[in-house]
Design a protein around this motif. Structure first.
Motif, PDB file in Angstrom:
ATOM      1  N   GLU A  71       0.821  -1.203   0.000  1.00 31.96           N
ATOM      2  CA  GLU A  71       0.000   0.000   0.000  1.00 31.96           C
ATOM      3  C   GLU A  71       0.861   1.261   0.000  1.00 31.96           C
ATOM      4  OE1 GLU A  71      -2.474  -0.433   3.341  1.00 31.96           O
ATOM      5  OE2 GLU A  71      -3.783  -1.962   2.441  1.00 31.96           O
ATOM      6  N   SER A 130       3.589   1.534  -1.535  1.00 29.88           N
ATOM      7  CA  SER A 130       4.317   1.618  -2.791  1.00 29.88           C
ATOM      8  C   SER A 130       3.760   2.753  -3.641  1.00 29.88           C
ATOM      9  CB  SER A 130       4.202   0.295  -3.550  1.00 29.88           C
ATOM     10  OG  SER A 130       4.816   0.413  -4.810  1.00 29.88           O
ATOM     11  N   GLU A 153       2.128   3.424  -9.557  1.00 30.11           N
ATOM     12  CA  GLU A 153       0.765   3.453 -10.074  1.00 30.11           C
ATOM     13  C   GLU A 153       0.813   3.543 -11.592  1.00 30.11           C
ATOM     14  OE1 GLU A 153      -1.420   6.641  -8.404  1.00 30.11           O
ATOM     15  OE2 GLU A 153      -1.527   5.786  -6.381  1.00 30.11           O
ATOM     16  N   ALA A 154      -0.084   2.823 -12.233  1.00 27.66           N
ATOM     17  CA  ALA A 154      -0.179   2.901 -13.690  1.00 27.66           C
ATOM     18  C   ALA A 154      -0.713   4.270 -14.092  1.00 27.66           C
ATOM     19  CB  ALA A 154      -1.075   1.796 -14.225  1.00 27.66           C
ATOM     20  N   SER A 155      -0.311   4.726 -15.255  1.00 27.27           N
ATOM     21  CA  SER A 155      -0.753   6.036 -15.727  1.00 27.27           C
ATOM     22  C   SER A 155      -2.211   5.977 -16.164  1.00 27.27           C
ATOM     23  CB  SER A 155       0.128   6.505 -16.887  1.00 27.27           C
ATOM     24  OG  SER A 155      -0.027   5.641 -18.002  1.00 27.27           O
ATOM     25  N   ASP A 181      -6.579  -3.416  -5.302  1.00 27.73           N
ATOM     26  CA  ASP A 181      -6.667  -2.060  -5.848  1.00 27.73           C
ATOM     27  C   ASP A 181      -5.326  -1.577  -6.379  1.00 27.73           C
ATOM     28  OD1 ASP A 181      -9.322  -2.036  -5.180  1.00 27.73           O
ATOM     29  OD2 ASP A 181      -9.031  -0.976  -3.277  1.00 27.73           O
ATOM     30  N   SER A 182      -4.231  -2.148  -5.877  1.00 31.35           N
ATOM     31  CA  SER A 182      -2.901  -1.733  -6.332  1.00 31.35           C
ATOM     32  C   SER A 182      -2.496  -2.399  -7.634  1.00 31.35           C
ATOM     33  CB  SER A 182      -1.858  -2.048  -5.252  1.00 31.35           C
ATOM     34  OG  SER A 182      -2.158  -1.388  -4.044  1.00 31.35           O
ATOM     35  N   THR A 183      -3.304  -3.333  -8.121  1.00 31.72           N
ATOM     36  CA  THR A 183      -2.957  -4.045  -9.359  1.00 31.72           C
ATOM     37  C   THR A 183      -3.645  -3.455 -10.586  1.00 31.72           C
ATOM     38  OG1 THR A 183      -4.756  -5.654  -9.078  1.00 31.72           O
ATOM     39  CG2 THR A 183      -2.640  -6.172  -8.047  1.00 31.72           C
ATOM     40  N   LEU A 192       2.107  -1.466 -15.096  1.00 34.58           N
ATOM     41  CA  LEU A 192       2.839  -2.131 -14.025  1.00 34.58           C
ATOM     42  C   LEU A 192       3.174  -3.548 -14.459  1.00 34.58           C
ATOM     43  CD1 LEU A 192       0.807  -1.049 -10.850  1.00 34.58           C
ATOM     44  CD2 LEU A 192       2.826   0.040 -11.841  1.00 34.58           C
ATOM     45  N   TYR A 246       7.665  -0.567 -13.339  1.00 36.69           N
ATOM     46  CA  TYR A 246       6.963   0.013 -14.480  1.00 36.69           C
ATOM     47  C   TYR A 246       7.302  -0.751 -15.758  1.00 36.69           C
ATOM     48  CZ  TYR A 246       5.679   4.038 -11.622  1.00 36.69           C
ATOM     49  OH  TYR A 246       5.148   4.846 -10.653  1.00 36.69           O
TER      50      TYR A 246
END
Length: 380
Positions: free
Chosen positions: A21, A23, A26-28, A165-167, A196, A206
């Motif tokens: 969490e 980390s 985040e993907a754009s 949610d982080s994926t 990601l 990334y």
């Protein structure tokens, strides 16, 4: 000898989840928008299998790469079966006369989120064989990653929990193969898209894609135009790794080059290119007025039917003299009364003779209501 790094107890699980969490990766927005634009019908057009040959830079055969994308069935914890894209890729060959290979099997959602994936990589060195295994599995609101590395007799295992949610925007190995087909099908790579991915150590990092333009190559004595896409995985703990994919217009992989590798993969037989079916518009037929009186055939059928009904009615009256007497009484009664509403008068007269008429009450009113009259609520 075996060593393990386990995270199966709740405290370790919370520590891993908290670390994920915190980390900042985040993907754009461009990457997320591209994945959300995918549709089921578009992905189903990319369901096919293909085989490429692995050759060295000197042209010597070294193995084979097989990629298959199809519809797969997957059960959830309630035994409900759902259909998802299923990706299966395997590669087996030789590297410096040493047997090596890898495989990946994964179930994806229709916007390429990883539901389940299992991958394996091995190199059979004579002295110290090496094998890596990794599995990704969606459980509740998290993605569970199990990794094991075996070198000789030593085995290291690790379990990591990543919040679901982080994926968002995460592209696994299986999802990457299908994502490349989408880019080839659309002939475009999203600008400024940052996805990601996992590096070789199983850490989130990334991943970017860049379009290198088009090029004409020779495949099976044929000239084929390919769309070149370069993927780069930006590991935080090492140098970036890049791989170039030469894709045909329908998503078939014609060539794959990993930058710095002494070998590459090449298609040996030109496939039949798939094209999107063009739906022809439905024909529109304007409604024309039916002038049946002017149509000789329809007018003839009308006269025949009219005569047929007349004869049928005449025959019925001949076979039922009581009906003839009933009609005569009605006409006589009609001439005597001369009602203003002939239809209602006829309904009241012939009503008692109806076969499906409900039974009449014992005490009837002297002015029974007609079924054709409008019922008004009587004022109290």
């Amino acid at each position: 000898m075996s060593s393990q790094v386990q995270s199966s107890d709740p405290r370790a699980k919370d520590q891993h989840a908290s670390a994920a969490e915190r980390s900042p990766l985040e993907a754009s927005a461009e990457a997320i928008h591209f994945l959300n634009s995918l549709g089921k019908e578009e992905l189903q057009m990319l369901f096919f299998s293909e085989t490429l040959a692995m050759v060295s830079n000197t042209g010597e055969p070294q193995g084979e790469l097989t990629i298959e994308v199809q519809s797969g069935k997957l059960k959830d914890k309630f035994d409900v079966v759902s259909h998802y894209p299923f990706v299966h890729a395997s590669c087996r060959g030789f590297m410096d006369k040493t047997i090596c290979g890898n495989s990946v099997r994964g179930y994806l959602s229709w916007n390429l989120r990883t539901i389940e994936q299992h991958s394996q990589e091995f190199i059979k060195f004579h002295i110290l064989p090496m094998e890596r295994k990794m599995s990704l599995l969606k459980e509740e609101d998290q993605l569970v990653m199990n990794r094991s590395i075996k070198e000789g007799e030593e085995v290291k295992t690790e379990v990591t929990f990543i919040p679901w949610d982080s994926t968002v925007g995460f592209i696994s190995e299986a999802a990457n193969l299908l994502l490349l087909r989408v880019m080839a099908w659309r002939q475009m790579v999203p600008n400024n898209a940052r996805f990601l991915a996992l590096d070789t150590e199983g850490k989130l990092c990334y991943s970017t894609y860049q379009a290198l333009g088009s090029q004409t190559i020779q495949v099976d004595r044929q000239q084929a135009e390919v769309f070149i896409v370069e993927q780069t995985v930006h590991s935080d703990q090492g140098i970036p790794t890049s791989c170039q994919f030469y894709l045909l217009s329908d998503g078939h992989l014609a060539k794959r080059i990993q930058v710095g590798s002494p070998s590459y993969c090449l298609i040996t037989k030109m496939p039949s290119l798939r094209e999107e079916d063009e739906m022809e518009p439905h024909p529109v037929f304007k409604k024309k007025p039916l002038m049946w009186e002017e149509d000789m055939e329809l007018y003839s059928k009308f006269l025949d039917r009219k005569e047929q009904l007349r004869l049928s009615h005449t025959r019925y009256l001949q076979q039922h003299p009581d009906a003839q007497a009933l009609i005569s009484d009605f006409l006589l009664f009609l001439l005597l009364r001369q009602p203003a509403d002939v239809v209602t008068f006829a309904a009241e007269y012939f009503g008692p003779f109806a076969m499906h008429r409900p039974p009449s009450p014992a005490l009837r009113s002297s002015d029974p209501r007609s079924p054709f009259r409008t019922l008004h609520t009587e004022s109290s």
